[in-house]
Design a protein around this motif. Structure first.
Motif, PDB file in Angstrom:
ATOM      1  N   GLY A 186      88.776   7.606  97.125  1.00  0.00           N
ATOM      2  CA  GLY A 186      88.412   6.251  96.728  1.00  0.00           C
ATOM      3  C   GLY A 186      86.972   5.900  97.062  1.00  0.00           C
ATOM      4  O   GLY A 186      86.525   4.780  96.826  1.00  0.00           O
ATOM      5  N   GLU A 187      86.221   6.888  97.601  1.00  0.00           N
ATOM      6  CA  GLU A 187      84.818   6.607  97.937  1.00  0.00           C
ATOM      7  C   GLU A 187      83.941   6.533  96.681  1.00  0.00           C
ATOM      8  O   GLU A 187      82.838   6.017  96.714  1.00  0.00           O
ATOM      9  CB  GLU A 187      84.279   7.696  98.869  1.00  0.00           C
ATOM     10  N   ARG A 188      84.406   7.151  95.603  1.00  0.00           N
ATOM     11  CA  ARG A 188      83.677   7.088  94.341  1.00  0.00           C
ATOM     12  C   ARG A 188      84.639   6.807  93.206  1.00  0.00           C
ATOM     13  O   ARG A 188      85.775   7.297  93.232  1.00  0.00           O
ATOM     14  CB  ARG A 188      83.007   8.427  94.011  1.00  0.00           C
ATOM     15  N   LYS A 209      91.505   9.816 104.444  1.00  0.00           N
ATOM     16  CA  LYS A 209      90.694   8.625 104.143  1.00  0.00           C
ATOM     17  C   LYS A 209      91.485   7.638 103.273  1.00  0.00           C
ATOM     18  O   LYS A 209      91.354   6.426 103.381  1.00  0.00           O
ATOM     19  CB  LYS A 209      89.412   9.069 103.425  1.00  0.00           C
ATOM     20  N   LEU A 210      92.312   8.209 102.423  1.00  0.00           N
ATOM     21  CA  LEU A 210      93.132   7.391 101.525  1.00  0.00           C
ATOM     22  C   LEU A 210      94.279   6.711 102.276  1.00  0.00           C
ATOM     23  O   LEU A 210      94.984   5.870 101.737  1.00  0.00           O
ATOM     24  CB  LEU A 210      93.699   8.310 100.429  1.00  0.00           C
ATOM     25  N   GLY A 211      94.505   7.136 103.503  1.00  0.00           N
ATOM     26  CA  GLY A 211      95.530   6.456 104.323  1.00  0.00           C
ATOM     27  C   GLY A 211      96.802   7.255 104.507  1.00  0.00           C
ATOM     28  O   GLY A 211      97.753   6.755 105.100  1.00  0.00           O
ATOM     29  N   ASN A 212      96.853   8.470 103.981  1.00  0.00           N
ATOM     30  CA  ASN A 212      98.061   9.292 104.166  1.00  0.00           C
ATOM     31  C   ASN A 212      98.111   9.909 105.549  1.00  0.00           C
ATOM     32  O   ASN A 212      97.068  10.164 106.156  1.00  0.00           O
ATOM     33  CB  ASN A 212      98.072  10.442 103.148  1.00  0.00           C
ATOM     34  N   GLU A 213      99.339  10.139 106.031  1.00  0.00           N
ATOM     35  CA  GLU A 213      99.517  11.055 107.164  1.00  0.00           C
ATOM     36  C   GLU A 213      99.247  12.440 106.596  1.00  0.00           C
ATOM     37  O   GLU A 213      99.782  12.776 105.527  1.00  0.00           O
ATOM     38  CB  GLU A 213     100.965  11.004 107.678  1.00  0.00           C
ATOM     39  N   VAL A 214      98.424  13.224 107.275  1.00  0.00           N
ATOM     40  CA  VAL A 214      98.042  14.513 106.691  1.00  0.00           C
ATOM     41  C   VAL A 214      98.343  15.653 107.646  1.00  0.00           C
ATOM     42  O   VAL A 214      97.985  15.592 108.827  1.00  0.00           O
ATOM     43  CB  VAL A 214      96.535  14.541 106.323  1.00  0.00           C
ATOM     44  N   VAL A 215      99.032  16.672 107.114  1.00  0.00           N
ATOM     45  CA  VAL A 215      99.238  17.913 107.856  1.00  0.00           C
ATOM     46  C   VAL A 215      98.487  18.987 107.073  1.00  0.00           C
ATOM     47  O   VAL A 215      98.789  19.219 105.894  1.00  0.00           O
ATOM     48  CB  VAL A 215     100.736  18.281 107.955  1.00  0.00           C
ATOM     49  N   TRP A 216      97.496  19.588 107.719  1.00  0.00           N
ATOM     50  CA  TRP A 216      96.707  20.622 107.027  1.00  0.00           C
ATOM     51  C   TRP A 216      97.183  21.998 107.480  1.00  0.00           C
ATOM     52  O   TRP A 216      97.085  22.332 108.665  1.00  0.00           O
ATOM     53  CB  TRP A 216      95.219  20.440 107.337  1.00  0.00           C
ATOM     54  N   LEU A 227      89.140  17.444  87.287  1.00  0.00           N
ATOM     55  CA  LEU A 227      89.190  15.977  87.317  1.00  0.00           C
ATOM     56  C   LEU A 227      90.614  15.489  87.064  1.00  0.00           C
ATOM     57  O   LEU A 227      91.080  14.543  87.708  1.00  0.00           O
ATOM     58  CB  LEU A 227      88.224  15.407  86.269  1.00  0.00           C
ATOM     59  N   GLY A 228      91.299  16.144  86.122  1.00  0.00           N
ATOM     60  CA  GLY A 228      92.700  15.786  85.852  1.00  0.00           C
ATOM     61  C   GLY A 228      93.541  15.926  87.110  1.00  0.00           C
ATOM     62  O   GLY A 228      94.357  15.057  87.428  1.00  0.00           O
ATOM     63  N   ASP A 229      93.327  17.022  87.846  1.00  0.00           N
ATOM     64  CA  ASP A 229      94.064  17.214  89.111  1.00  0.00           C
ATOM     65  C   ASP A 229      93.781  16.049  90.055  1.00  0.00           C
ATOM     66  O   ASP A 229      94.687  15.494  90.674  1.00  0.00           O
ATOM     67  CB  ASP A 229      93.590  18.486  89.851  1.00  0.00           C
ATOM     68  N   ALA A 230      92.493  15.727  90.196  1.00  0.00           N
ATOM     69  CA  ALA A 230      92.089  14.686  91.156  1.00  0.00           C
ATOM     70  C   ALA A 230      92.728  13.352  90.788  1.00  0.00           C
ATOM     71  O   ALA A 230      93.169  12.599  91.666  1.00  0.00           O
ATOM     72  CB  ALA A 230      90.568  14.571  91.191  1.00  0.00           C
ATOM     73  N   GLN A 231      92.804  13.069  89.485  1.00  0.00           N
ATOM     74  CA  GLN A 231      93.429  11.804  89.051  1.00  0.00           C
ATOM     75  C   GLN A 231      94.910  11.799  89.412  1.00  0.00           C
ATOM     76  O   GLN A 231      95.451  10.798  89.885  1.00  0.00           O
ATOM     77  CB  GLN A 231      93.226  11.609  87.544  1.00  0.00           C
ATOM     78  N   ARG A 232      95.558  12.948  89.206  1.00  0.00           N
ATOM     79  CA  ARG A 232      97.003  13.034  89.531  1.00  0.00           C
ATOM     80  C   ARG A 232      97.223  12.920  91.042  1.00  0.00           C
ATOM     81  O   ARG A 232      98.128  12.234  91.496  1.00  0.00           O
ATOM     82  CB  ARG A 232      97.580  14.358  89.010  1.00  0.00           C
ATOM     83  N   VAL A 233      96.366  13.609  91.825  1.00  0.00           N
ATOM     84  CA  VAL A 233      96.522  13.560  93.279  1.00  0.00           C
ATOM     85  C   VAL A 233      96.347  12.129  93.768  1.00  0.00           C
ATOM     86  O   VAL A 233      97.152  11.618  94.554  1.00  0.00           O
ATOM     87  CB  VAL A 233      95.501  14.496  93.980  1.00  0.00           C
ATOM     88  N   ARG A 234      95.317  11.483  93.270  1.00  0.00           N
ATOM     89  CA  ARG A 234      95.036  10.110  93.740  1.00  0.00           C
ATOM     90  C   ARG A 234      96.194   9.181  93.407  1.00  0.00           C
ATOM     91  O   ARG A 234      96.638   8.391  94.231  1.00  0.00           O
ATOM     92  CB  ARG A 234      93.724   9.628  93.097  1.00  0.00           C
ATOM     93  N   LEU A 283      87.407  24.002 101.157  1.00  0.00           N
ATOM     94  CA  LEU A 283      88.232  23.230 100.224  1.00  0.00           C
ATOM     95  C   LEU A 283      89.417  22.575 100.943  1.00  0.00           C
ATOM     96  O   LEU A 283      89.774  21.434 100.652  1.00  0.00           O
ATOM     97  CB  LEU A 283      88.706  24.108  99.061  1.00  0.00           C
ATOM     98  N   GLY A 284      89.985  23.299 101.908  1.00  0.00           N
ATOM     99  CA  GLY A 284      91.076  22.722 102.703  1.00  0.00           C
ATOM    100  C   GLY A 284      90.586  21.516 103.501  1.00  0.00           C
ATOM    101  O   GLY A 284      91.247  20.470 103.542  1.00  0.00           O
ATOM    102  N   ILE A 285      89.420  21.653 104.100  1.00  0.00           N
ATOM    103  CA  ILE A 285      88.841  20.560 104.894  1.00  0.00           C
ATOM    104  C   ILE A 285      88.607  19.336 104.014  1.00  0.00           C
ATOM    105  O   ILE A 285      88.983  18.209 104.358  1.00  0.00           O
ATOM    106  CB  ILE A 285      87.488  20.993 105.516  1.00  0.00           C
ATOM    107  N   GLU A 286      87.980  19.574 102.864  1.00  0.00           N
ATOM    108  CA  GLU A 286      87.656  18.449 101.991  1.00  0.00           C
ATOM    109  C   GLU A 286      88.915  17.731 101.484  1.00  0.00           C
ATOM    110  O   GLU A 286      88.948  16.501 101.390  1.00  0.00           O
ATOM    111  CB  GLU A 286      86.799  18.943 100.816  1.00  0.00           C
ATOM    112  N   ALA A 287      89.932  18.519 101.167  1.00  0.00           N
ATOM    113  CA  ALA A 287      91.179  17.910 100.684  1.00  0.00           C
ATOM    114  C   ALA A 287      91.836  17.102 101.811  1.00  0.00           C
ATOM    115  O   ALA A 287      92.285  15.970 101.601  1.00  0.00           O
ATOM    116  CB  ALA A 287      92.124  18.986 100.165  1.00  0.00           C
ATOM    117  N   ALA A 288      91.862  17.664 103.034  1.00  0.00           N
ATOM    118  CA  ALA A 288      92.484  16.957 104.167  1.00  0.00           C
ATOM    119  C   ALA A 288      91.712  15.672 104.470  1.00  0.00           C
ATOM    120  O   ALA A 288      92.304  14.617 104.719  1.00  0.00           O
ATOM    121  CB  ALA A 288      92.513  17.875 105.385  1.00  0.00           C
ATOM    122  N   ARG A 289      90.397  15.778 104.447  1.00  0.00           N
ATOM    123  CA  ARG A 289      89.557  14.598 104.718  1.00  0.00           C
ATOM    124  C   ARG A 289      89.850  13.487 103.699  1.00  0.00           C
ATOM    125  O   ARG A 289      90.042  12.318 104.060  1.00  0.00           O
ATOM    126  CB  ARG A 289      88.071  14.997 104.635  1.00  0.00           C
TER     127      ARG A 289
END
Ligand code: FAD
Length: 335
Positions: free
Chosen positions: A50-52, A162-169, A128-135, A152-158
């Motif tokens: 949601g930063e962009r 940030k979006l507010g999910n509990e995250v297990v990486w 981009l389609g993936d990112a829209q579905r994930v969001r 890529l794992g770091i960026e996805a977890a971050r």
């Protein structure tokens, strides 16, 4: 003259523009499976978090294609290349002919075996389609498992945190080619993720996934831990997307084999970017140079050489994976 370029990532766009620049009267066609206008793939995690917004991830390189007389043809997934007849067949049943072809189809993430039997449980983070579905799905999720090594794992977890999910990486920490960051940076950034509430399981695999009720999934790690989640985000290494070249006569190893001019063994077919295994004349070896910057440089060279340029690809330190957009990784995770 007709130049056909496959793929609308940085390599494909650079190839199309370079061919156009040297050959003003040619037909230049950029055919890609994507429907979206060109975008900056490295910024997809910022879009997820949601930063962009969508407009903030548009690729400025893709904005003037029509003005340059480059035909952008979306929704065209190459299915087969007939090198003897200079034709590409697309999965929608259409065909395009060419005098010169540049393959710039990039890569696709690897799917771990255990997820193959649980199609509803996961989404990739690659396009981009993936990112829209994930969001969209993350908005309805509480807990997300992120699977993938390194950057890529770091960026996805971050992004998910940030979006507010509990995250297990789950970081399998597999040996990988194209490793974009040093181990030291990875350790430091991982600590920061932990401090932000991300639970990290390192050096393990997803062993099994069970669909509990169509909304909740149970992930079992190789170490025997069970994690309940609403979504698994797969952010794994990308392997060259070149299956459609089978039977074409174009030689490939891990990627499409090209010489120092970015030309394949078929003289009017070139390849550039993450799908190409480029011959390094200094080291006398072929390898894939993953990364945005390298894709732009290779695409440009392939485009020029298709149009008669005759330039040799010389790799240098800047050609490796570079953080081109937004702040460096350390600052991102700290933000
Ligand atoms: C989440 C994420 C973050 C990243 N961050 C960075 C970063 O910070 N720095 C960096 O240097 N790199 C980063 N990368 C890697 C970078 O995006 C790639 O190295 C770069 O995009 C490669 O460019 P390319 O043009 O070779 O391929 P791609 O960008 O993958 O483009 C290939 C295009 O070809 C299309 N295509 C594939 N198969 C077919 C087919 N059969 N027919 C037609 N079209 C097809 C694809 O849909 C796509 O449009 C990141 C990647 C991801 C996924």
């Amino acid at each position: 003259m007709r130049y056909l370029i496959l793929g609308s990532g940085p390599a494909g766009i650079a190839a199309a523009k370079a061919a156009r620049k040297l050959d003003k009267d040619a037909e230049v066609i950029l055919a890609t499976e994507e429907h979206a206008a060109p975008y900056l793939r490295p910024l997809l995690p910022d879009f997820v978090s949601g930063e962009r917004e969508l407009s903030g991830v548009a690729d400025p390189q893709g904005k003037d294609l029509a003005d340059l007389g480059i035909r952008f043809s979306g929704g065209k997934r190459a299915r087969r290349v007939d090198a003897a007849r200079n034709r590409v067949a697309f999965s929608d049943g259409t065909e395009e002919t060419y005098n010169f072809l540049c393959v710039a189809t990039g890569g696709r993430p690897i799917l771990p075996l255990a997820l193959m039997g649980a199609p509803g449980s996961f989404l990739f983070l690659n396009s981009l389609g993936d990112a829209q579905r994930v969001r969209e799905r993350a908005m309805r999720s509480d807990t997300t498992v992120v699977y993938g090594p390194g950057y890529l794992g770091i960026e996805a977890a971050r992004a998910m945190r940030k979006l507010g999910n509990e995250v297990v990486w789950i970081n399998p920490g597999l040996p990988r080619f194209g490793n974009p960051i040093s181990g030291e940076v990875e350790v430091r950034v991982t600590d920061r993720l932990r401090a932000r509430g991300v639970k990290v399981h390192e050096g393990t695999e997803i062993a099994d996934v069970t669909d509990v009720d169509g909304r909740i999934f149970e992930v079992v790690t190789a170490g025997g831990r069970t994690i309940r989640c609403h979504l698994i985000v797969v952010a794994t290494e990308r392997l060259p997307s070149i299956g459609f070249l089978e039977g074409s006569g174009v030689k490939a190893g891990a990627g499409i084999l090209v010489d120092e001019y970015l030309r394949t063994n078929v003289s009017n077919i070139y390849a550039a970017g993450d799908c190409a295994e480029v011959f390094d004349i200094n080291r006398r070896e072929s390898r894939i140079n993953f990364g945005w910057r390298s894709a732009v440089k290779q695409g440009q060279l392939a485009g020029e050489n298709m149009a008669g340029g005759g330039q040799v690809y010389i790799k240098n330190a800047e050609d490796y994976f570079g953080l081109l957009y937004g702040p460096p990784l350390n600052e991102r995770v700290g933000a």
